[in-house]
Design a protein around this motif. Structure first.
Motif, mmCIF file in Angstrom:
data_model
loop_
_atom_site.group_PDB
_atom_site.id
_atom_site.type_symbol
_atom_site.label_atom_id
_atom_site.label_comp_id
_atom_site.label_asym_id
_atom_site.label_seq_id
_atom_site.Cartn_x
_atom_site.Cartn_y
_atom_site.Cartn_z
ATOM 1 N N ALA A 17 0.835 -1.210 0.000
ATOM 2 C CA ALA A 17 0.000 0.000 0.000
ATOM 3 C C ALA A 17 0.866 1.255 0.000
ATOM 4 N N LYS A 18 1.933 1.238 0.793
ATOM 5 C CA LYS A 18 2.837 2.393 0.850
ATOM 6 C C LYS A 18 3.565 2.590 -0.477
ATOM 7 N N THR A 19 4.017 1.497 -1.074
ATOM 8 C CA THR A 19 4.752 1.595 -2.341
ATOM 9 C C THR A 19 3.883 2.196 -3.436
ATOM 10 N N LEU A 20 2.631 1.805 -3.489
ATOM 11 C CA LEU A 20 1.722 2.317 -4.525
ATOM 12 C C LEU A 20 1.394 3.791 -4.351
ATOM 13 N N ASN A 21 1.520 4.301 -3.140
ATOM 14 C CA ASN A 21 1.082 5.666 -2.863
ATOM 15 C C ASN A 21 2.168 6.569 -2.284
ATOM 16 N N CYS A 22 3.400 6.049 -2.208
ATOM 17 C CA CYS A 22 4.502 6.776 -1.573
ATOM 18 C C CYS A 22 4.836 8.074 -2.317
ATOM 19 N N GLU A 23 5.198 9.091 -1.549
ATOM 20 C CA GLU A 23 5.581 10.383 -2.146
ATOM 21 C C GLU A 23 7.005 10.351 -2.689
ATOM 22 N N ARG A 24 7.870 9.509 -2.121
ATOM 23 C CA ARG A 24 9.275 9.430 -2.574
ATOM 24 C C ARG A 24 9.678 7.961 -2.723
ATOM 25 N N PRO A 25 9.042 7.242 -3.644
ATOM 26 C CA PRO A 25 9.282 5.800 -3.741
ATOM 27 C C PRO A 25 10.667 5.473 -4.299
ATOM 28 N N VAL A 26 11.092 4.246 -4.049
ATOM 29 C CA VAL A 26 12.334 3.719 -4.619
ATOM 30 C C VAL A 26 12.036 3.240 -6.036
ATOM 31 N N ARG A 27 12.922 3.616 -6.990
ATOM 32 C CA ARG A 27 12.765 3.201 -8.392
ATOM 33 C C ARG A 27 14.087 2.606 -8.879
ATOM 34 N N ARG A 28 13.999 1.656 -9.801
ATOM 35 C CA ARG A 28 15.231 1.078 -10.349
ATOM 36 C C ARG A 28 15.948 2.080 -11.244
ATOM 37 N N LYS A 29 15.175 2.924 -11.911
ATOM 38 C CA LYS A 29 15.772 3.962 -12.746
ATOM 39 C C LYS A 29 14.912 5.215 -12.657
ATOM 40 N N ALA A 30 15.525 6.354 -12.898
ATOM 41 C CA ALA A 30 14.821 7.630 -12.775
ATOM 42 C C ALA A 30 13.584 7.653 -13.664
ATOM 43 N N GLY A 31 12.469 8.056 -13.081
ATOM 44 C CA GLY A 31 11.217 8.133 -13.831
ATOM 45 C C GLY A 31 10.516 6.807 -14.006
ATOM 46 N N GLY A 32 11.137 5.716 -13.529
ATOM 47 C CA GLY A 32 10.526 4.396 -13.671
ATOM 48 C C GLY A 32 9.466 4.146 -12.605
ATOM 49 N N PRO A 33 8.798 3.022 -12.692
ATOM 50 C CA PRO A 33 7.754 2.696 -11.713
ATOM 51 C C PRO A 33 8.335 2.484 -10.317
ATOM 52 N N ALA A 34 7.528 2.729 -9.301
ATOM 53 C CA ALA A 34 7.935 2.496 -7.914
ATOM 54 C C ALA A 34 8.029 1.002 -7.645
ATOM 55 N N ILE A 35 9.102 0.581 -6.962
ATOM 56 C CA ILE A 35 9.236 -0.826 -6.580
ATOM 57 C C ILE A 35 9.342 -0.993 -5.060
ATOM 58 N N ASP A 36 9.413 0.122 -4.333
ATOM 59 C CA ASP A 36 9.465 0.062 -2.878
ATOM 60 C C ASP A 36 9.095 1.437 -2.343
ATOM 61 N N CYS A 37 8.776 1.495 -1.055
ATOM 62 C CA CYS A 37 8.408 2.768 -0.438
ATOM 63 C C CYS A 37 9.604 3.383 0.275
ATOM 64 N N CYS A 38 9.516 4.680 0.547
ATOM 65 C CA CYS A 38 10.583 5.329 1.309
ATOM 66 C C CYS A 38 10.461 5.034 2.795
ATOM 67 N N ASP A 39 9.225 4.696 3.234
ATOM 68 C CA ASP A 39 8.931 4.359 4.628
ATOM 69 C C ASP A 39 9.081 5.556 5.566
ATOM 70 N N GLU A 40 9.147 6.760 5.006
ATOM 71 C CA GLU A 40 9.366 7.933 5.844
ATOM 72 C C GLU A 40 8.412 9.087 5.560
ATOM 73 N N CYS A 41 7.880 9.172 4.344
ATOM 74 C CA CYS A 41 7.060 10.334 3.975
ATOM 75 C C CYS A 41 5.739 10.341 4.748
ATOM 76 N N ALA A 42 4.984 11.429 4.591
ATOM 77 C CA ALA A 42 3.719 11.581 5.314
ATOM 78 C C ALA A 42 2.726 10.478 4.959
ATOM 79 N N VAL A 43 2.688 10.089 3.674
ATOM 80 C CA VAL A 43 1.766 9.035 3.248
ATOM 81 C C VAL A 43 2.149 7.702 3.891
ATOM 82 N N CYS A 44 3.433 7.367 3.883
ATOM 83 C CA CYS A 44 3.887 6.112 4.504
ATOM 84 C C CYS A 44 3.538 6.088 5.989
#
Length: 343
Positions: free
Chosen positions: A47-74
């Protein structure tokens, strides 16, 4: 927690991340495994990964593959107060998910997301859906609204209706054998085995075993109550409507009971694995087939037993587990079971 915090689930997490990268998420998932708490954490992380404000991506501009676990949404999702992430758990002493709960959830999920891109519904303990609730849920499961994902969690998938199972993509987050045991569990089991290895000539010896088991179960329940209470919204909101407070209290009590039963079952399964080693060693089996080759206690007990006696021990533990699944008194069921063991 982020997906990176689940190294023991690496293979299944990578499968989920590939789906995220390809934009091919299923509309409904069934997460199965041995620990409901772990499954809840994984659902929360998705849920966090799909909605994260600063998600982890394999490459810039690519899809989110993990959450930052720190932002307000997380943080909101972790606190279970995000408007677009909904949770349903068994309620009341009967520990079932009712048709009223599912109807309320379905009304919520049909609304468009208010704060995030995706709306998620997480059903913790999906095996506790009663028949009416499961049937009411089927239409939504067949035709979920756009930008919504349904996640069902269970440690007992065999109890879920086939009509539900067939409409979900199943991901199994369970390992096998002794690898599932944490170091503290292995340490306790080693001590339990050493206690059992002392020749059991008196009732006092057998009741020492019972005492060790009941003490461990008491410690488990105390820790579960502490963890579940800290997660409950009751700890974060003082001034709430009495009806809502009552609902949260029921959910907390049900969550504690469900997690306790699960961890109790896991503890007894560990004892059963040790008893399996005893049985194998009565057959002179050594090495790779043993769950705990490092524990000499199984061999010490095996030298006193026949293969038939050792096999009967496994049946005794299985019957005890079944009894504990009913409304039988816990201490009595464990006492009877331990007294019947051949040691």
């Amino acid at each position: 927690m982020a997906f990176a915090d689940f190294p023991e689930q690496k293979l299944v997490v990578e499968l989920l991340q590939r789906s995220l990268e390809r934009g091919r998420l299923a509309h409904a998932y069934l997460f199965t495994g041995h620990q409901l708490g772990v499954l809840e954490s994984l659902a929360r992380t998705l849920a966090k990964t799909l909605n994260c404000e600063r998600p982890v991506r394999r490459k810039a501009g690519g899809p989110a593959i993990d959450c930052c676990d720190e932002c307000a949404v997380c943080r909101k999702i972790d606190g279970q107060n995000h408007a677009d992430v909904h949770w349903v758990r068994p309620e009341s002493k009967s520990r079932v998910i009712t048709v009223e709960q599912m109807r309320e959830l379905m009304q919520e999920i049909q609304l468009k997301p208010g704060e995030a891109e995706y709306k998620l519904a997480v059903i913790a303990g999906a095996d506790r859906l009663n028949v009416q609730a499961a049937n009411a849920f089927l239409k939504t499961l067949e035709e979920p609204p756009p930008k919504s994902i349904l996640i069902l969690l269970t440690t007992e998938p065999q109890r879920i209706l086939e009509t539900i199972l067939s409409r979900c993509l199943r991901l199994n987050f369970a390992g096998e054998g002794a690898e599932l045991l944490a170091p503290a569990q292995l340490e306790w089991l080693s001590g339990f085995g050493e206690l059992a290895a002392v020749e059991q000539k008196s009732l006092l010896s057998r009741y020492r075993l019972l005492g060790a088991l009941l003490k461990k179960l008491g410690e488990l329940k105390a820790e579960i109550e502490k963890v579940q209470t800290a997660r409950s919204p009751l700890e974060r909101y003082d001034d709430v409507d009495p009806k809502l407070r009552e609902k949260w209290e029921e959910e907390l009590a049900a969550a504690i009971e469900a997690e306790y039963r699960l961890q109790r079952s896991d503890l007894l399964v560990a004892v059963q694995w040790w008893l399996r080693d005893v049985w194998l060693q009565t057959l002179a089996v050594q090495g790779g087939l043993l769950n705990f080759p490092q524990m000499a206690s199984a061999g010490q007990v095996a030298r006193r037993l026949s293969p038939g006696q050792a096999m009967e021990n496994l049946r005794v533990l299985e019957r005890t587990q079944k009894l504990l699944g009913s409304n039988v008194q816990e201490a009595l069921a464990l006492e009877v079971g331990l007294l019947k063991l051949n040691l």
